[in-house]
Scaffold this active site. Structure first.
Site, mmCIF file in Angstrom:
data_model
loop_
_atom_site.group_PDB
_atom_site.id
_atom_site.type_symbol
_atom_site.label_atom_id
_atom_site.label_comp_id
_atom_site.label_asym_id
_atom_site.label_seq_id
_atom_site.Cartn_x
_atom_site.Cartn_y
_atom_site.Cartn_z
ATOM 1 N N HIS A 148 -2.640 -39.920 -12.307
ATOM 2 C CA HIS A 148 -3.789 -38.729 -12.598
ATOM 3 C C HIS A 148 -4.294 -38.723 -13.858
ATOM 4 C CE1 HIS A 148 -5.968 -35.238 -11.306
ATOM 5 N NE2 HIS A 148 -5.611 -34.646 -12.337
ATOM 6 N N GLY B 157 -7.913 -27.503 -18.275
ATOM 7 C CA GLY B 157 -7.889 -27.263 -19.508
ATOM 8 C C GLY B 157 -6.743 -27.790 -20.268
ATOM 9 N N SER C 135 0.489 -36.774 -13.889
ATOM 10 C CA SER C 135 -0.504 -36.613 -14.841
ATOM 11 C C SER C 135 -0.228 -37.046 -16.233
ATOM 12 C CB SER C 135 -1.132 -35.157 -14.821
ATOM 13 O OG SER C 135 -2.155 -34.873 -15.781
ATOM 14 N N MET D 218 -11.297 -34.760 -20.588
ATOM 15 C CA MET D 218 -11.823 -33.429 -20.968
ATOM 16 C C MET D 218 -12.746 -33.344 -22.288
ATOM 17 S SD MET D 218 -8.361 -31.057 -20.878
ATOM 18 C CE MET D 218 -7.172 -31.237 -19.534
ATOM 19 N N GLY E 82 2.046 -32.800 -13.729
ATOM 20 C CA GLY E 82 1.955 -32.948 -15.280
ATOM 21 C C GLY E 82 3.297 -33.114 -15.796
ATOM 22 N N SER E 83 3.825 -31.622 -16.524
ATOM 23 C CA SER E 83 4.724 -31.427 -17.261
ATOM 24 C C SER E 83 5.923 -31.516 -16.429
ATOM 25 C CB SER E 83 4.647 -30.012 -17.798
ATOM 26 O OG SER E 83 3.910 -29.057 -16.776
ATOM 27 N N MET F 244 -13.225 -33.578 -16.243
ATOM 28 C CA MET F 244 -13.586 -32.397 -16.622
ATOM 29 C C MET F 244 -14.685 -32.307 -17.622
ATOM 30 S SD MET F 244 -9.500 -30.999 -16.218
ATOM 31 C CE MET F 244 -9.064 -32.645 -16.195
ATOM 32 N N HIS G 284 -10.010 -37.779 -13.078
ATOM 33 C CA HIS G 284 -10.535 -36.372 -12.889
ATOM 34 C C HIS G 284 -11.242 -36.086 -14.064
ATOM 35 C CE1 HIS G 284 -8.729 -31.795 -12.682
ATOM 36 N NE2 HIS G 284 -10.324 -31.799 -12.632
ATOM 37 N N ASP H 132 -3.838 -29.458 -7.822
ATOM 38 C CA ASP H 132 -3.662 -29.969 -9.425
ATOM 39 C C ASP H 132 -3.304 -28.386 -10.173
ATOM 40 O OD1 ASP H 132 -3.842 -31.193 -11.848
ATOM 41 O OD2 ASP H 132 -5.756 -31.546 -11.760
ATOM 42 N N GLY H 133 -2.285 -28.486 -10.886
ATOM 43 C CA GLY H 133 -1.749 -27.536 -11.713
ATOM 44 C C GLY H 133 -0.409 -26.723 -11.170
ATOM 45 N N ASP I 32 -6.608 -37.220 -16.776
ATOM 46 C CA ASP I 32 -7.445 -35.945 -16.976
ATOM 47 C C ASP I 32 -8.468 -36.247 -18.180
ATOM 48 O OD1 ASP I 32 -6.400 -34.007 -15.009
ATOM 49 O OD2 ASP I 32 -4.689 -34.037 -16.116
ATOM 50 N N MET J 281 -8.146 -26.781 -7.871
ATOM 51 C CA MET J 281 -7.490 -26.558 -8.923
ATOM 52 C C MET J 281 -6.553 -25.309 -8.869
ATOM 53 S SD MET J 281 -8.173 -28.459 -11.544
ATOM 54 C CE MET J 281 -6.903 -27.957 -12.671
ATOM 55 N N GLY K 141 0.917 -27.602 -18.162
ATOM 56 C CA GLY K 141 2.077 -26.707 -18.113
ATOM 57 C C GLY K 141 1.915 -24.914 -17.723
HETATM 58 C C1 DX5 Z 1 -5.309 -29.400 -15.997
HETATM 59 C C2 DX5 Z 1 -5.246 -30.781 -15.539
HETATM 60 C C3 DX5 Z 1 -3.934 -30.924 -14.784
HETATM 61 C C4 DX5 Z 1 -2.609 -31.147 -15.802
HETATM 62 C C5 DX5 Z 1 -1.639 -30.497 -14.812
HETATM 63 O O1 DX5 Z 1 -6.630 -28.993 -16.494
HETATM 64 O O2 DX5 Z 1 -6.450 -30.975 -14.483
HETATM 65 O O3 DX5 Z 1 -4.068 -32.438 -14.010
HETATM 66 O O4 DX5 Z 1 -2.241 -32.246 -16.050
HETATM 67 O O5 DX5 Z 1 -0.388 -30.121 -15.793
HETATM 68 P P1 DX5 Z 1 0.852 -29.408 -14.851
HETATM 69 O O6 DX5 Z 1 1.256 -30.212 -14.015
HETATM 70 O O7 DX5 Z 1 1.601 -29.420 -16.175
HETATM 71 O O8 DX5 Z 1 0.267 -28.074 -14.506
HETATM 72 ZN ZN ZN Z 2 -6.091 -32.784 -13.352
#
Ligand code: DX5
Ligand code: ZN
Length: 215
Positions: free
Chosen positions: A32, A141, A7, A36, A193-194, A67, A65, A171-172, A34, A136, A144
């Site tokens: 991915h 949002g 991500s 927002m 992501g992180s 949001m 994705h 995801d998450g 994101d 999710m 991490g």
């Molecule tokens: C959160 C995003 C995720 C986010 C995941 O709202 O949809 O895609 O980047 O990050 P990690 O893997 O750090 O939880």
């Molecule tokens: Zn996402």
């Protein structure tokens, strides 16, 4: 087919082009993205122009994705920017079926996303018309956050309901310590992501994930 989708949210935003090169070269199949809007979720990230600018620099599957509230307003923009998969939140639109139709009319794969506490029944009627369901496993949002354990059962149930064709994306809060668990439950697209871009070497992190996922 099992895929890793790093991500971009956790990447160095001043160096996006190089960051995606690192994960692509290391073997990540999906990217991915994101998006927002500060309304559906408290945070604001980037939009179609950024995705469009990155598109010529990567062959990865661009997994957008959304949001954002009333995503139907922007399907065309995100398709034109070069998304391969466009996912909308069931909670963000009164017209989920229309959204899916709009995405397919653009020639793209359609996904629907469910927040952790949104029941699978929200997706039931449309399950055989979508290409992907994103579950999710944190509240959307922010990157991490910690994985919410009850989502594992949701993944299992969805795989049972949907059969093998559907892509199930989680995801998450995914790390090397829980990736195998969500995979065993039935997820086949893994967002990280992180755990990827927050690692000292994103490329090494991708390789570790892919190694763990193949075991
Ligand atoms: C959160 C995003 C995720 C986010 C995941 O709202 O949809 O895609 O980047 O990050 P990690 O893997 O750090 O939880
Ligand atoms: Zn996402």
């Amino acid at each position: 087919m099992i895929s890793l989708a790093p991500s971009l949210l956790a990447a160095d935003f001043s160096d996006l082009r190089n960051q995606i090169g690192l994960v692509e070269e290391a073997g990540a199949q999906w990217l991915h993205l994101d998006v927002m809007d500060g309304l559906f979720v408290p945070n604001i990230t980037f939009g179609a122009p950024v995705i469009g600018a990155l598109r010529p620099h990567s062959k990865m599957v661009f997994d957008t994705h959304l949001m954002i509230e009333e995503p139907e307003r922007y399907i065309h923009e995100f398709a034109a920017a070069g998304s391969d998969v466009i996912t909308v939140h069931a909670e963000a639109t009164r017209h989920l079926d229309r959204c899916v139709q709009l995405i397919h009319a653009e020639g793209k794969k359609a996904g629907i996303a469910l927040n952790p506490a949104t029941p699978l029944s929200q997706a039931a009627c449309i399950l055989d018309r979508v290409d992907l369901v994103l579950l999710m496993s944190v509240n959307p949002g922010f990157g991490g956050q910690k994985y919410i354990p009850y989502v594992t059962e949701k993944i299992r149930e969805l795989r049972h309901l949907a059969g093998n064709q559907l892509d199930i994306e989680v995801d998450g809060g995914i790390s090397l310590s829980n990736v195998k668990m969500v995979q065993k439950a039935g997820a086949n697209v893994i967002v990280a992501g992180s755990a990827v871009f927050g690692a000292p070497s994103p490329a090494e992190a991708v390789k570790s994930f892919l190694g763990a996922m193949e075991e």
